[in-house]
Design a protein around this motif. Structure first.
Motif, short mmCIF file in Angstrom:
data_model
loop_
_atom_site.label_atom_id
_atom_site.label_comp_id
_atom_site.label_asym_id
_atom_site.label_seq_id
_atom_site.Cartn_x
_atom_site.Cartn_y
_atom_site.Cartn_z
N ASN A 288 -6.19 14.18 -11.03
CA ASN A 288 -5.56 13.37 -11.49
C ASN A 288 -5.58 11.66 -10.53
N GLY A 289 -5.97 11.87 -9.22
CA GLY A 289 -5.53 11.41 -8.77
C GLY A 289 -4.19 10.16 -8.28
N GLU A 290 -2.93 11.45 -8.50
CA GLU A 290 -1.70 10.74 -7.89
C GLU A 290 -1.78 11.44 -5.97
N TYR A 291 -3.02 12.01 -5.56
CA TYR A 291 -2.87 12.57 -4.26
C TYR A 291 -3.19 11.29 -3.80
N LYS B 299 -3.19 8.05 -4.30
CA LYS B 299 -2.48 7.36 -4.95
C LYS B 299 -1.24 7.65 -3.60
N ILE B 300 -1.06 8.17 -3.42
CA ILE B 300 0.31 8.96 -2.27
C ILE B 300 -1.14 8.19 -0.63
N LEU B 301 -1.48 8.81 -0.24
CA LEU B 301 -2.31 8.39 0.62
C LEU B 301 -2.44 6.68 0.79
N ASP B 302 -2.75 6.10 -0.04
CA ASP B 302 -3.10 4.60 -0.47
C ASP B 302 -2.05 3.87 -0.08
N LYS B 303 -0.56 4.58 -0.12
CA LYS B 303 0.62 3.99 -0.68
C LYS B 303 0.81 4.02 1.24
N TYR B 304 0.73 4.57 2.16
CA TYR B 304 0.85 4.38 3.00
C TYR B 304 0.14 4.11 3.79
N LEU B 305 -1.36 4.12 3.48
CA LEU B 305 -2.51 4.31 4.78
C LEU B 305 -3.27 3.06 4.77
N ALA B 306 -3.94 2.29 3.18
CA ALA B 306 -3.88 1.53 2.36
C ALA B 306 -3.38 0.31 3.08
N ALA B 307 -1.75 -0.02 2.72
CA ALA B 307 -1.98 -1.41 3.32
C ALA B 307 -0.09 -0.92 3.83
N PRO B 308 0.22 -0.25 4.63
CA PRO B 308 1.87 0.09 5.09
C PRO B 308 2.39 -0.70 4.89
N LYS B 309 3.51 -0.65 4.18
CA LYS B 309 4.60 -1.82 4.23
C LYS B 309 5.48 -1.98 5.53
N ASN B 310 5.32 -3.26 6.46
CA ASN B 310 6.10 -3.59 7.20
C ASN B 310 7.76 -3.19 6.86
N THR B 311 8.53 -2.42 7.91
CA THR B 311 9.87 -2.57 8.12
C THR B 311 10.09 -2.83 9.39
N SER B 312 9.70 -3.78 9.93
CA SER B 312 9.61 -3.24 11.49
C SER B 312 10.70 -4.95 11.85
N SER B 313 10.06 -5.75 10.45
CA SER B 313 10.49 -7.50 10.39
C SER B 313 12.13 -7.49 10.18
N LEU C 107 5.19 30.73 -3.82
CA LEU C 107 5.00 29.30 -2.29
C LEU C 107 3.55 28.19 -2.55
N LEU C 108 2.93 29.52 -1.66
CA LEU C 108 1.96 28.60 -0.77
C LEU C 108 0.50 28.35 -2.37
N ALA C 109 0.89 29.47 -3.19
CA ALA C 109 0.06 29.75 -4.51
C ALA C 109 0.36 28.44 -4.64
N ALA C 110 1.59 28.21 -5.23
CA ALA C 110 1.52 27.03 -5.81
C ALA C 110 1.66 25.78 -5.41
N PHE C 111 1.44 25.82 -4.22
CA PHE C 111 1.14 24.45 -3.20
C PHE C 111 -0.64 24.15 -3.38
N ASN C 112 -1.12 25.34 -3.11
CA ASN C 112 -2.79 25.19 -3.47
C ASN C 112 -2.96 24.40 -4.73
N ASP C 113 -2.35 25.22 -6.05
CA ASP C 113 -2.92 24.69 -7.14
C ASP C 113 -2.14 23.45 -7.28
N GLY C 114 -1.10 22.92 -7.23
CA GLY C 114 -0.40 22.25 -7.04
C GLY C 114 -1.48 20.72 -6.73
N LEU C 115 -2.01 21.06 -5.58
CA LEU C 115 -2.64 20.00 -4.19
C LEU C 115 -4.15 19.78 -5.52
N ALA C 116 -4.51 20.53 -5.97
CA ALA C 116 -6.06 21.20 -6.33
C ALA C 116 -5.49 20.07 -7.33
N LYS C 117 -4.83 19.99 -8.26
CA LYS C 117 -4.46 19.18 -9.41
C LYS C 117 -4.47 17.73 -9.21
#
Length: 507
Positions: free
Chosen positions: A272-275, A277-291, A258-268
């Protein structure tokens, strides 16, 4: 007056034992009629109910792994408006699982509880914004770092008195238990002369600062940034301090594939840029859910809260049935003439009435698996906790009810030719039940409220669901007001129903 309940020695041991079980069966049959609605199967499935830890072979492909995580660490893990676990960690582990061909079952427990669940093999791995430290490496095997963190200090948005660490002298700050912010705050506390108070949840820390119980909070910079974007009422006043690295953890020597699969998947994902995109989704412009208004919040939160209420009522009902069984058994044992039976009952009552309920919740859910090597279902752990604790109190209620019946009633029944067992069954027990009923109703209400403590092991009851909601939108006060109203209505209606049954049955 020689054949009193506590001194009826004219009955031989065989008669006494038969009378004991006859009286117990009679009282249980009486009580069962008024509690039959509480009967429900223990095998209740929900998203947080532990299953068997996956048995792995040489690869993670095709396997299902149980992954423990925090409950209140947005933007890394929190629940969205539909009640689904989301965040950087959640998107990351799911994307890696999809890439590597394994499935994940997310179990939202809380940071400390997730680590305990990992140690007791209730989960296969933990992803919860956990910093990789030398101390933790002694216990867990970590993946390659998936996020480089850092610590910042924040104060209330309207506070202009604290602008640097020097302004903290003689004051109290808050940090999250076991997190990087706590480690950093404690490392500079003596230098700047402030006190660190550790809390379990980010939302609770922020409320503590806004209420004036603490002047500042130390937390991971993305968590603070996300909370401020949601309108948590804070502002950052220091630059980011160099922090550690977040990693995915498994037990030392366990699940290496499981640890090896996590490391391999993280590198991929990074390649490919998916990592990113995940960070930008929550850190670049987080959606306001409290309004939104209070009624918008109510409409959004109510489905999840009603699900939590359903689990609260169900676990209370099941536990109360078992508590009544235990209470009747040990209650009759406490009024027995047999010193061994009295000793056993007294020991049971003293143990479970003299220890905190939360201790047993942790023992049953985390302790037993470490002792036996087998995971335990969270519903079983919850029912055991509530039933044994309440069973001790019910035993004392039963004992008190029986001993409150005028001893002359037993003597009169015996003088009319009834045996000891029949006298207890037809004369003493019915009168004792009428005396016990108000106390039993009160114990049921106490059990309903005590069920909220099960949130500590990740049981999805009402207060747990509330924490999931305000962890994402930081509207703590409003959510807790809604929860308080729901509890009040549920307990009010339950009390009315119990009192109606009492009047109808004991008229």
């Amino acid at each position: 007056m020689t054949a009193l309940l506590r001194g009826a020695r004219i009955v031989n041991p065989r008669q006494q034992l038969a009378a004991f079980f006859a009286a117990f069966i009679a009282l249980f049959a009486v009580l069962l009629g008024s509690t039959s609605a509480a009967a429900a199967p223990l095998a209740h499935n929900n998203n947080n109910a532990p299953g068997s830890v996956a048995v792995v072979t040489s690869t993670a492909n095709g396997k299902t792994y149980v992954i423990g995580t925090d409950t209140t660490f947005a933007p890394f893990e929190f629940r969205d408006t539909s009640g689904e676990m989301t965040g950087i960690d959640m998107d990351l582990i799911r994307a890696i699982g999809k890439d590597q061909g394994f499935n994940v079952e997310i179990r939202s427990l809380g940071f400390n509880a997730a680590l305990q669940a990992l140690s007791s093999n209730q989960v296969d791995g933990v992803i919860a914004g956990m910093s990789i430290t030398d101390e933790r490496k002694k216990i867990y095997d970590f993946s390659e770092p998936y996020f480089e963190s850092g610590v910042q200090m924040a104060v209330a948005a309207n506070d202009d008195t604290v602008k640097s660490y020097e302004d903290l002298k003689g004051k109290t700050v808050v940090a999250k238990t076991g997190a990087e912010g706590e480690t950093f705050a404690k490392s500079i506390a003596d230098k700047y002369g402030f006190t660190v108070q550790s809390l379990d949840q980010s939302a609770t820390m922020y409320e503590s600062v806004k209420s004036g119980n603490a002047v500042a909070v130390f937390d991971d910079y993305p968590v603070l940034a996300y909370g401020i974007a949601q309108g948590n009422g804070l502002k950052t006043v220091t630059d980011k301090e160099a922090g550690g690295s977040y990693g995915f953890a498994v037990n030392k020597g366990k699940n290496p594939e499981l640890l090896a699969a996590f490391n391999d998947g993280l590198a991929k994902l990074k390649a490919n840029g998916e990592y990113q995109k995940i960070l930008d989704k929550y850190l670049a412009a987080p959606k306001n859910t409290s309004s939104g208004s209070f009624f918008d919040l109510l409409g959004t939160a109510l489905p999840a809260l009603m699900k939590g209420l359903g689990n609260t009522l169900l676990v209370t009902a099941i536990s109360f049935v078992f508590a009544m069984i235990l209470g009747l058994i040990f209650g009759f044992m406490k009024v027995s003439n047999n010193i061994v039976l009295r000793g056993i009952a007294t020991t049971f009552v003293n143990i479970f009435r003299g220890t905190p309920l939360l201790v047993w919740a942790f023992f049953f859910y985390f302790g037993i698996p470490q002792i036996t090597g087998q995971p335990i279902n969270i519903w079983v752990a919850g029912v055991l906790t509530l039933a044994l604790n309440s069973g001790a109190y019910v035993a004392e209620i039963v004992r008190g009810g029986i001993q409150s019946v005028d001893p002359g009633q037993l003597e009169a029944a015996r003088s009319l030719g009834l045996g000891y067992g029949k006298s207890m069954q037809r004369v003493v027990v019915p009168q004792a039940f009428k005396i016990m009923t108000p106390s039993l109703i009160n114990q049921l209400i106490i059990m309903l409220k005590d069920s909220s403590l099960l949130l500590a092991i990740g049981f999805t009851e009402l207060l747990y669901q509330a924490q999931q909601i305000y962890a994402a939108n930081f509207r703590v006060t409003e959510v807790l007001i809604i929860v308080a109203v729901i509890y009040f209505i549920a307990i009010f209606l339950l009390t009315k129903l119990a009192n109606y049954a009492d009047r109808k049955f004991n008229r």
